[in-house]
Motif scaffolding. Structure first.
Motif, PDB file in Angstrom:
ATOM      1  N   GLN A   1       0.238  -1.122   0.103  1.00 35.46           N
ATOM      2  CA  GLN A   1      -0.168  -0.240   0.352  1.00 35.46           C
ATOM      3  C   GLN A   1       1.136   1.193  -0.424  1.00 35.46           C
ATOM      4  O   GLN A   1       0.582   2.343  -0.650  1.00 35.46           O
ATOM      5  CB  GLN A   1      -1.023   0.144   1.092  1.00 35.46           C
ATOM      6  N   ILE A   2       2.184   1.428   0.702  1.00 38.08           N
ATOM      7  CA  ILE A   2       3.119   2.743   0.931  1.00 38.08           C
ATOM      8  C   ILE A   2       3.796   2.603  -0.298  1.00 38.08           C
ATOM      9  O   ILE A   2       3.717   3.618  -0.784  1.00 38.08           O
ATOM     10  CB  ILE A   2       3.389   2.940   2.372  1.00 38.08           C
ATOM     11  N   ARG A   3       3.715   1.119  -0.478  1.00 40.14           N
ATOM     12  CA  ARG A   3       4.405   1.531  -1.904  1.00 40.14           C
ATOM     13  C   ARG A   3       3.448   2.024  -3.547  1.00 40.14           C
ATOM     14  O   ARG A   3       4.089   3.006  -4.183  1.00 40.14           O
ATOM     15  CB  ARG A   3       5.718   0.464  -2.386  1.00 40.14           C
ATOM     16  N   ARG A   4       2.959   1.475  -3.338  1.00 39.98           N
ATOM     17  CA  ARG A   4       1.369   2.043  -4.474  1.00 39.98           C
ATOM     18  C   ARG A   4       1.522   3.427  -4.293  1.00 39.98           C
ATOM     19  O   ARG A   4       1.457   3.984  -5.854  1.00 39.98           O
ATOM     20  CB  ARG A   4       0.422   1.175  -4.592  1.00 39.98           C
ATOM     21  N   SER A   5       1.124   3.825  -3.451  1.00 43.62           N
ATOM     22  CA  SER A   5      -0.095   5.415  -3.175  1.00 43.62           C
ATOM     23  C   SER A   5       1.657   6.639  -3.744  1.00 43.62           C
ATOM     24  O   SER A   5       1.171   6.891  -3.986  1.00 43.62           O
ATOM     25  CB  SER A   5      -0.136   5.332  -2.258  1.00 43.62           C
ATOM     26  N   SER A   6       2.976   5.530  -2.886  1.00 47.26           N
ATOM     27  CA  SER A   6       3.938   6.807  -3.105  1.00 47.26           C
ATOM     28  C   SER A   6       4.258   6.802  -4.530  1.00 47.26           C
ATOM     29  O   SER A   6       4.914   7.901  -5.522  1.00 47.26           O
ATOM     30  CB  SER A   6       5.497   5.826  -2.576  1.00 47.26           C
ATOM     31  N   ARG A   7       4.032   5.824  -4.905  1.00 48.18           N
ATOM     32  CA  ARG A   7       4.761   5.787  -6.960  1.00 48.18           C
ATOM     33  C   ARG A   7       3.425   6.414  -7.841  1.00 48.18           C
ATOM     34  O   ARG A   7       3.470   7.031  -8.331  1.00 48.18           O
ATOM     35  CB  ARG A   7       4.556   4.247  -7.103  1.00 48.18           C
ATOM     36  N   SER A   8       2.280   6.030  -7.189  1.00 51.28           N
ATOM     37  CA  SER A   8       0.773   6.840  -7.649  1.00 51.28           C
ATOM     38  C   SER A   8       1.119   8.008  -7.683  1.00 51.28           C
ATOM     39  O   SER A   8       0.486   9.460  -8.888  1.00 51.28           O
ATOM     40  CB  SER A   8      -0.094   6.689  -7.346  1.00 51.28           C
ATOM     41  N   VAL A   9       1.684   9.145  -5.924  1.00 49.63           N
ATOM     42  CA  VAL A   9       2.115  10.376  -6.737  1.00 49.63           C
ATOM     43  C   VAL A   9       2.635  10.759  -7.970  1.00 49.63           C
ATOM     44  O   VAL A   9       2.273  12.207  -8.502  1.00 49.63           O
ATOM     45  CB  VAL A   9       2.820  11.062  -5.693  1.00 49.63           C
ATOM     46  N   CYS A  10       3.881  10.411  -8.279  1.00 45.91           N
ATOM     47  CA  CYS A  10       4.382  10.421  -9.679  1.00 45.91           C
ATOM     48  C   CYS A  10       4.041  10.125 -10.693  1.00 45.91           C
ATOM     49  O   CYS A  10       4.412  10.927 -11.522  1.00 45.91           O
ATOM     50  CB  CYS A  10       5.770   9.715  -9.324  1.00 45.91           C
ATOM     51  N   ALA A  11       3.603   9.251 -10.727  1.00 39.86           N
ATOM     52  CA  ALA A  11       2.622   8.117 -12.032  1.00 39.86           C
ATOM     53  C   ALA A  11       1.223   9.538 -12.743  1.00 39.86           C
ATOM     54  O   ALA A  11       1.015   9.789 -13.763  1.00 39.86           O
ATOM     55  CB  ALA A  11       2.053   7.197 -11.818  1.00 39.86           C
ATOM     56  N   ASN A  12       0.784   9.972 -11.151  1.00 40.22           N
ATOM     57  CA  ASN A  12      -0.328  11.363 -11.134  1.00 40.22           C
ATOM     58  C   ASN A  12       0.113  12.271 -11.924  1.00 40.22           C
ATOM     59  O   ASN A  12      -0.959  13.170 -12.826  1.00 40.22           O
ATOM     60  CB  ASN A  12      -1.234  10.962  -9.843  1.00 40.22           C
ATOM     61  N   LEU A  13       0.963  12.743 -11.867  1.00 37.51           N
ATOM     62  CA  LEU A  13       1.680  13.863 -11.413  1.00 37.51           C
ATOM     63  C   LEU A  13       2.021  14.010 -13.304  1.00 37.51           C
ATOM     64  O   LEU A  13       1.964  14.859 -14.050  1.00 37.51           O
ATOM     65  CB  LEU A  13       3.409  14.107 -11.641  1.00 37.51           C
ATOM     66  N   ALA A  14       2.856  12.795 -14.104  1.00 35.20           N
ATOM     67  CA  ALA A  14       2.981  12.451 -15.610  1.00 35.20           C
ATOM     68  C   ALA A  14       1.468  12.768 -16.044  1.00 35.20           C
ATOM     69  O   ALA A  14       1.622  13.766 -16.728  1.00 35.20           O
ATOM     70  CB  ALA A  14       3.807  11.522 -15.433  1.00 35.20           C
ATOM     71  N   GLU A  15       0.539  12.367 -15.726  1.00 35.69           N
ATOM     72  CA  GLU A  15      -1.158  12.323 -16.255  1.00 35.69           C
ATOM     73  C   GLU A  15      -1.249  13.717 -16.477  1.00 35.69           C
ATOM     74  O   GLU A  15      -1.646  14.390 -17.342  1.00 35.69           O
ATOM     75  CB  GLU A  15      -1.638  11.595 -15.809  1.00 35.69           C
ATOM     76  N   ALA A  16      -0.836  14.463 -15.615  1.00 36.92           N
ATOM     77  CA  ALA A  16      -1.533  15.681 -14.801  1.00 36.92           C
ATOM     78  C   ALA A  16      -0.440  16.763 -16.121  1.00 36.92           C
ATOM     79  O   ALA A  16      -1.067  17.252 -16.773  1.00 36.92           O
ATOM     80  CB  ALA A  16      -0.941  15.854 -14.168  1.00 36.92           C
TER      81      ALA A  16
END
Length: 127
Positions: free
Chosen positions: A44-59
């Protein structure tokens, strides 16, 4: 101010760089979590921390559309807040030292602050 610099990709954003470094720190630290946490806290902590980066790329790629840009930044903010929750659990379960978690928590406060500023001033970032 960062937005006045020539930014070519999401990787040029200071907030992305902080988030990426923090996610890598979390990855390394979570390797020390107990095996029974493999499919719970560690993932969970790995997924959410990586998701910040992935969503920034999408944004970054959705800057042509204000609503889509802001929505993805909001997703980033939510994921960053989720990381902070997992950090608190890691401390309470005694998987992370308080000082280590506190430093990471501060990084995510900085990330959230940057994201909120972008959300509140989206026109400065749009194409």
């Amino acid at each position: 101010m960062e937005k006045n610099k020539k930014l070519k990709t999401h990787e040029d954003l200071n907030v992305y760089q902080i988030a990426f470094d923090a996610a890598m720190d979390i990855f390394e630290l979570s390797k020390m979590f107990p095996v029974e946490e493999r499919y719970a806290l560690s993932d969970q902590i790995r997924r959410s921390s990586r998701s910040v980066c992935a969503n920034l790329a999408e944004a970054w790629r959705k800057r042509r559309y204000k609503a889509a840009f802001v929505a993805k930044l909001s997703d980033c903010e939510a994921e960053a807040a989720e990381v902070q929750v997992w950090l608190k659990f890691a401390v309470k379960c005694q998987y992370l030292p308080v000082d280590t978690a506190r430093d990471l928590y501060k990084s995510y406060n900085q990330i959230i602050g940057s994201l909120v500023k972008m959300i509140n001033e989206p026109d400065d970032w749009l194409l």
